[in-house]
Design a protein around this motif. Structure first.
Motif, PDB file in Angstrom:
ATOM      1  N   UNK A  96      -2.373   5.485  -3.868  1.00 31.24           N
ATOM      2  CA  UNK A  96      -1.680   6.416  -4.761  1.00 31.24           C
ATOM      3  C   UNK A  96      -2.572   6.775  -5.942  1.00 31.24           C
ATOM      4  N   UNK A  97      -3.269   5.755  -6.444  1.00 36.38           N
ATOM      5  CA  UNK A  97      -4.140   5.990  -7.595  1.00 36.38           C
ATOM      6  C   UNK A  97      -5.410   6.718  -7.190  1.00 36.38           C
ATOM      7  N   UNK A 115       5.520   2.126   5.760  1.00 35.48           N
ATOM      8  CA  UNK A 115       5.582   3.184   6.777  1.00 35.48           C
ATOM      9  C   UNK A 115       6.461   4.341   6.298  1.00 35.48           C
ATOM     10  N   UNK A 116       7.569   4.029   5.656  1.00 31.71           N
ATOM     11  CA  UNK A 116       8.448   5.081   5.126  1.00 31.71           C
ATOM     12  C   UNK A 116       7.699   5.955   4.131  1.00 31.71           C
ATOM     13  N   UNK A 117       6.864   5.325   3.332  1.00 30.40           N
ATOM     14  CA  UNK A 117       6.117   6.100   2.320  1.00 30.40           C
ATOM     15  C   UNK A 117       4.992   6.892   2.972  1.00 30.40           C
ATOM     16  N   UNK A 118       4.519   6.400   4.091  1.00 34.74           N
ATOM     17  CA  UNK A 118       3.488   7.068   4.878  1.00 34.74           C
ATOM     18  C   UNK A 118       2.221   7.447   4.111  1.00 34.74           C
ATOM     19  N   UNK A 119       1.647   6.507   3.370  1.00 35.75           N
ATOM     20  CA  UNK A 119       0.360   6.821   2.740  1.00 35.75           C
ATOM     21  C   UNK A 119      -0.718   6.860   3.810  1.00 35.75           C
ATOM     22  N   UNK A 120      -1.794   7.550   3.531  1.00 35.27           N
ATOM     23  CA  UNK A 120      -2.876   7.680   4.506  1.00 35.27           C
ATOM     24  C   UNK A 120      -3.731   6.420   4.463  1.00 35.27           C
ATOM     25  N   UNK A 121      -3.228   5.370   5.088  1.00 33.60           N
ATOM     26  CA  UNK A 121      -4.038   4.151   5.146  1.00 33.60           C
ATOM     27  C   UNK A 121      -3.919   3.499   6.518  1.00 33.60           C
ATOM     28  N   UNK A 122      -4.880   2.627   6.794  1.00 40.10           N
ATOM     29  CA  UNK A 122      -4.934   1.947   8.081  1.00 40.10           C
ATOM     30  C   UNK A 122      -4.566   0.485   7.893  1.00 40.10           C
ATOM     31  N   UNK A 123      -3.688   0.000   8.751  1.00 37.90           N
ATOM     32  CA  UNK A 123      -3.288  -1.399   8.667  1.00 37.90           C
ATOM     33  C   UNK A 123      -3.747  -2.105   9.940  1.00 37.90           C
ATOM     34  N   UNK A 124      -4.669  -3.045   9.785  1.00 36.95           N
ATOM     35  CA  UNK A 124      -5.305  -3.715  10.911  1.00 36.95           C
ATOM     36  C   UNK A 124      -4.868  -5.177  10.928  1.00 36.95           C
ATOM     37  N   UNK A 125      -4.093  -5.567  11.941  1.00 35.86           N
ATOM     38  CA  UNK A 125      -3.615  -6.954  11.997  1.00 35.86           C
ATOM     39  C   UNK A 125      -4.313  -7.713  13.119  1.00 35.86           C
ATOM     40  N   UNK A 159      -9.147   8.031  10.867  1.00 32.83           N
ATOM     41  CA  UNK A 159      -9.095   9.501  10.856  1.00 32.83           C
ATOM     42  C   UNK A 159      -7.666  10.026  10.840  1.00 32.83           C
ATOM     43  N   UNK A 160      -6.725   9.202  11.299  1.00 30.91           N
ATOM     44  CA  UNK A 160      -5.338   9.671  11.367  1.00 30.91           C
ATOM     45  C   UNK A 160      -4.778   9.855   9.953  1.00 30.91           C
ATOM     46  N   UNK A 161      -4.247  11.047   9.657  1.00 28.16           N
ATOM     47  CA  UNK A 161      -3.698  11.255   8.308  1.00 28.16           C
ATOM     48  C   UNK A 161      -2.289  10.680   8.228  1.00 28.16           C
ATOM     49  N   UNK A 162      -2.147   9.573   7.557  1.00 29.24           N
ATOM     50  CA  UNK A 162      -0.852   8.897   7.468  1.00 29.24           C
ATOM     51  C   UNK A 162      -1.037   7.434   7.806  1.00 29.24           C
ATOM     52  N   UNK A 163       0.055   6.721   7.862  1.00 31.01           N
ATOM     53  CA  UNK A 163      -0.001   5.280   8.108  1.00 31.01           C
ATOM     54  C   UNK A 163      -0.366   5.009   9.562  1.00 31.01           C
ATOM     55  N   UNK A 164      -1.465   4.274   9.771  1.00 31.40           N
ATOM     56  CA  UNK A 164      -1.904   3.954  11.130  1.00 31.40           C
ATOM     57  C   UNK A 164      -1.975   2.447  11.296  1.00 31.40           C
ATOM     58  N   UNK A 168       2.012  17.236   7.563  1.00 29.24           N
ATOM     59  CA  UNK A 168       1.608  17.202   6.165  1.00 29.24           C
ATOM     60  C   UNK A 168       2.279  16.015   5.500  1.00 29.24           C
ATOM     61  N   UNK A 169       1.485  15.165   4.874  1.00 26.45           N
ATOM     62  CA  UNK A 169       2.048  13.966   4.275  1.00 26.45           C
ATOM     63  C   UNK A 169       2.887  14.317   3.055  1.00 26.45           C
ATOM     64  N   UNK A 170       4.030  13.670   2.961  1.00 22.52           N
ATOM     65  CA  UNK A 170       4.903  13.875   1.809  1.00 22.52           C
ATOM     66  C   UNK A 170       4.480  12.950   0.669  1.00 22.52           C
ATOM     67  N   UNK A 171       3.506  12.105   0.965  1.00 25.65           N
ATOM     68  CA  UNK A 171       3.116  11.096  -0.004  1.00 25.65           C
ATOM     69  C   UNK A 171       2.198  11.705  -1.056  1.00 25.65           C
TER      70      UNK A 171
END
Lengths: 268, 597
Positions: A84-85, A112-122, A191-196, A256-259
């Motif tokens: 966000x920052x 996920x609801x907020x859908x920021x453009x970030x990658x979560x790798x578990x 590369x995916x725009x949104x939460x991946x 288009x991301x709403x975030x």
């Protein structure tokens, strides 16, 4: 980008020696991270890797990028705040199955609801490695029974199914033994725009044993040919019935991301 | 006829009577006319309906408390009035208005030698063709007349309050106000109301609004929080303010995530904050330690409520002090500030962001329900002289950049504890940081010596800050006064009021609790014969903190005057406590502890 002097994976690796056990799947993950960053020709300073606590959460410390090894289970809120920052940064959150699906699971649906453009790798090794072999939320009932671990009566979390049901736009599964595949999944996720989300099957050589690795190698397979990753119903079916299928399970057409980020310019 | 310097009023009724709306209109009008004033609310746990009371005080000079004996009371209904028995004492010679149809005045509303005015609300409304809902505006008109205010002031207020509604609604309300005004034309109060000194228009804010505005003024551009009484208005207010300055708010799924997002945003270089109350602060505590060890500036406002656990959400207390000062595992430095009233919230938030950004340290602001939800009329705050914090940024060239470089930050104990930071995005400054103990580079380390010296470096910040914040306290009363009264936060108001009638006592109020302005208090206590520490909690948290700091160990009698919260202290409470203090001292000599009321 200066293609005459392309970035190499090694450029994203610092000189700190990992604390991981010899043979740990996390070495492969670290290599895939650096490969994906190189493939995408990202500037080192524009990458931030945020983790929680655990063996796998040590990963940011070994990347020649910005990194934050925070507290148990909280990588997603921190990554969301950072994104966000600083919308200009590539933010990758990472951690293990305990970090993600025990203490941190409450944050996943909301990130996920907020859908920021970030990658979560578990990195899922289905065991608590750092605390020496207790059951994690993804440890199978069989293993728990066999080893006499607590929680044998509890049903393991199905990471891909859970994440899909939370509404993530990109869900993939890979395994630590195949760096080529892992790098490809990570590249697509970044590369995916949104939460991946990437579910990475990994093995704790110390507490799960090499026989487990062999078993894993026998079970894993690619998604069926002609699999349509844009179909959410197929994705649910695979997630529910085929926990060993590797590849992009679901990829919603980017929207288009709403975030919305902080727009105030920041001094550098 | 007695002339009142401050007029204390209460409005009591049930949900739907318009108690808060009327009180708001009175205060709004007073602010425009040049009065000072304050409004506190009392309400039960209900969402709608049930009892509610507004306590409004206005004066030509700044008002400190809202709970002395009332000069003017309006009671819409008697049904719920007994619930306010502890908060509502009708003064001698007071004027009490009530609904005529309610019958006989309950004893708690009776005034010695005062005036009782039964008002046939229903009859008046029906006769004038006004709707039931206009009852509170009718009452507003009556107030205008009783207070000797001109109708035009009331009209302006009505136009402002109902400005977004249809012209029919506005004219109906204007009519109700005029009817109310004229229906009491034959009545005069048995005392003279205060008059404003100058017709200066002043601002009306709650403590929570003031915190939100102060924060945005001070540079806050990110807020994440979870709603909780009595802090939620900070979230609501800052949600309106942030987009105007390019900022962003996220409502977290819980308090842990909220402070996590604040930590993340601040890590990205954006000044960030959250606001909560005690239960939320408990959840945030692990993340508080993280921000301190990872040296990421954050600001947390804790609007204290009566605790523990869920306690009483709508009631005030000062019982989170120990949590703020000592809460958390392991040793970590944090700054604790405490505003004393609504106006002070502006400066306190500026100071919070200044210190957190400058010293890369978490700052807690201990507000409480009394300040948070109270409305105050105040003079405009000039923020131009307030210090503005700027994070110390690492600049290229980066040769062997170390985020937590001990040469720079610690310098053998002569540093400031602060290291230049390369925020993510800064070329060449790549490094990783950790909540786990780390080396100078930020790499995890389990070396005991490393831990010791890193702690020394981090705690050096408090020493550095203490030099700068040494004058952050206020002293009131004569230097020759024998008795010392020490208090903090919202209790300062009642202590100041007490001082007006007790020249033998002087008052010390710290505006920063960690690091404590030690020398200021030592100097203040030098010639004092006795010391009373006033606070609103059961265990005497502040008193014991001062003892721990060695500040009361001067061979003087030091008395802890305290009780649990819920209801704000009254001046009479303080008089009783102080008398006991002095008597006790006479009988028992120095070094005694007395457990308050």
């Amino acid at each position: 980008m200066n293609n005459l002097n392309p970035k190499k994976p090694i450029d994203y690796r610092n000189d700190i020696h990992p604390v991981w056990c010899a043979g740990c799947g996390d070495y492969g993950v670290l290599k895939s991270f650096t490969r994906a960053f190189a493939k995408l020709e990202l500037s080192n300073e524009r990458i931030a890797v945020i983790s929680g606590i655990g063996c796998s959460s040590r990963l940011p410390g070994y990347c020649e990028t910005y990194g934050f090894n925070s507290v148990h289970g909280r990588s997603l809120p921190i990554a969301t705040g950072l994104k966000t920052a600083r919308p200009d940064l590539t933010v990758v959150a990472c951690g293990g199955d305990g970090d993600a699906f025990a203490i941190g699971i409450g944050h996943i649906p909301h990130a996920i609801r907020r859908n920021p453009d970030l990658t979560y790798f578990v990195m899922d090794n289905s065991i608590y490695g750092l605390t020496k072999g207790q059951a994690s939320p993804t440890t199978s009932t069989e293993l728990k029974k066999m080893r006499g671990l607590p929680g044998a009566e509890e049903i393991p979390v199905n990471p891909a199914l859970f994440i899909l049901s939370c509404g993530a736009g990109f869900v993939a599964r890979t395994q630590a033994g195949d760096m080529g595949h892992m790098t490809e999944m990570l590249t697509q996720a970044i590369q995916y725009p949104g939460f991946a989300f990437i579910h990475c099957l990994s093995v704790c050589v110390t507490y799960q044993g090499r026989e487990f690795q062999t078993g894993l190698e026998q079970k894993i397979h690619a998604l069926p040919e002609g699999y349509n990753a844009s179909n959410i119903d197929s994705a649910f079916q695979i997630a529910r019935n085929d926990p060993w299928a590797l590849g992009v399970l679901y990829r919603r057409p980017p929207e288009e991301s709403q975030f919305s980020p902080v727009t105030e310019p920041v001094d550098e | 006829m007695e002339s009142k310097k401050v007029l204390h009023m209460s409005l009591v009724g049930s949900g739907g009577d318009g108690v808060m709306a009327t009180a708001n209109m009175i205060l709004k009008t007073a602010a425009k006319m040049g009065f000072y004033g304050m409004m506190a609310q009392s309400y039960g746990p209900q969402i709608r309906g049930g009892e509610s009371a507004a306590h409004v005080s206005i004066g030509a000079e700044p008002v400190r408390v809202t709970n002395p004996k009332k000069d003017l009371v309006i009671c819409f209904r008697f049904a719920d009035v007994t619930r306010f028995a502890k908060e509502l004492s009708v003064g001698p010679g007071a004027c009490v208005l009530h609904g005529k149809e309610e019958g006989e005045l309950p004893s708690i509303l009776k005034s010695e030698g005062g005036v009782t005015l039964p008002i046939p609300f229903q009859e008046i409304l029906e006769k004038e063709g006004l709707p039931e809902i206009a009852k509170n505006v009718l009452v507003f008109g009556m107030f205008l007349h009783l207070l000797g205010w001109e109708l035009k002031h009331g009209s302006a207020c009505i136009r402002e309050v109902f400005g977004h509604k249809s012209s029919a609604v506005i004219s109906s309300n204007l009519k109700a106000m005029e009817v109310g005004f004229s229906s009491l034309e034959s009545v005069t109060l048995p005392f003279q109301c205060p008059k404003p000194q100058k017709a200066v228009e002043r601002k009306l804010f709650s403590g929570n609004e003031a915190c939100a505005r102060g924060a945005v003024d001070a540079g806050c551009r990110f807020f994440a929080g979870y709603p909780i009484t009595p802090s939620s208005e900070i979230l609501e207010e800052i949600y309106d303010l942030l987009p105007k300055v390019g900022g962003k708010l996220i409502q977290g799924e819980d308090e842990i995530a909220s402070l996590g997002m604040v930590v993340g945003a601040s890590y990205g270089g954006v000044p960030a904050m959250t606001a909560t109350s005690g239960p939320g602060l408990s959840l945030m505590t692990e993340m508080l330690g993280l921000s301190s060890i990872a040296e990421i500036p954050v600001v947390i406002v804790d609007c204290q409520r009566a605790g523990p656990s869920t306690g009483i959400p709508s009631r005030t207390e000062q019982s989170d002090l120990w949590h703020a000062l000592y809460g958390g595992h392991g040793d970590f430095p944090r700054v604790v500030l405490a505003p004393t009233d609504v106006k002070d919230c502006f400066q306190t938030m500026h100071r919070a962001f200044y210190l957190s950004e400058t010293y890369q340290i978490p700052v807690l602001v201990l507000s409480d329900a009394l300040i948070a939800q109270r409305l105050e009329i105040m003079d405009p705050v000039d923020a131009s002289g307030f210090p503005h914090g700027k994070r110390l940024l690492a600049k290229p060239p980066f040769e062997n950049y170390q985020r937590f470089d001990l040469q720079i930050g610690y310098a053998g104990g002569s540093g400031t504890g602060v290291n230049p930071v390369a925020i993510p995005g800064t070329p060449e400054g790549m490094h990783s940081i950790a909540g786990i103990e780390h080396t100078e580079k930020g790499t995890p380390s389990s070396d005991g010596d490393q831990h010791q010296i890193m702690n020394q470096k981090r705690f050096l910040k408090l020493k550095t800050i203490a030099k700068e914040t040494a004058p952050w306290y206020s002293i009131q009363g004569s230097a020759k006064a024998d008795h010392a009264l020490i208090t903090w936060g919202s209790c300062a108001g009642v202590a100041e009021e007490y001082l007006l009638h007790h020249p033998e006592t002087a008052l010390f109020v710290p505006q920063i609790l960690e690091p404590f302005p030690v020398e200021g208090l030592q100097k203040f206590l030098k010639d004092k014969k006795s010391v009373t520490v006033l606070e609103m909690n059961h265990q005497g948290q502040f008193y014991h903190h001062l003892r721990a700091l060695g500040l009361l160990d001067e061979g003087k009698s030091a008395v802890s005057a305290r009780r649990s919260g819920g209801l704000p202290f009254k001046v009479e409470d303080l008089e009783q406590m102080m008398k006991k203090t002095m008597d006790y001292e006479k009988d028992n000599g120095p070094w005694t502890i007395y457990h308050g009321l």
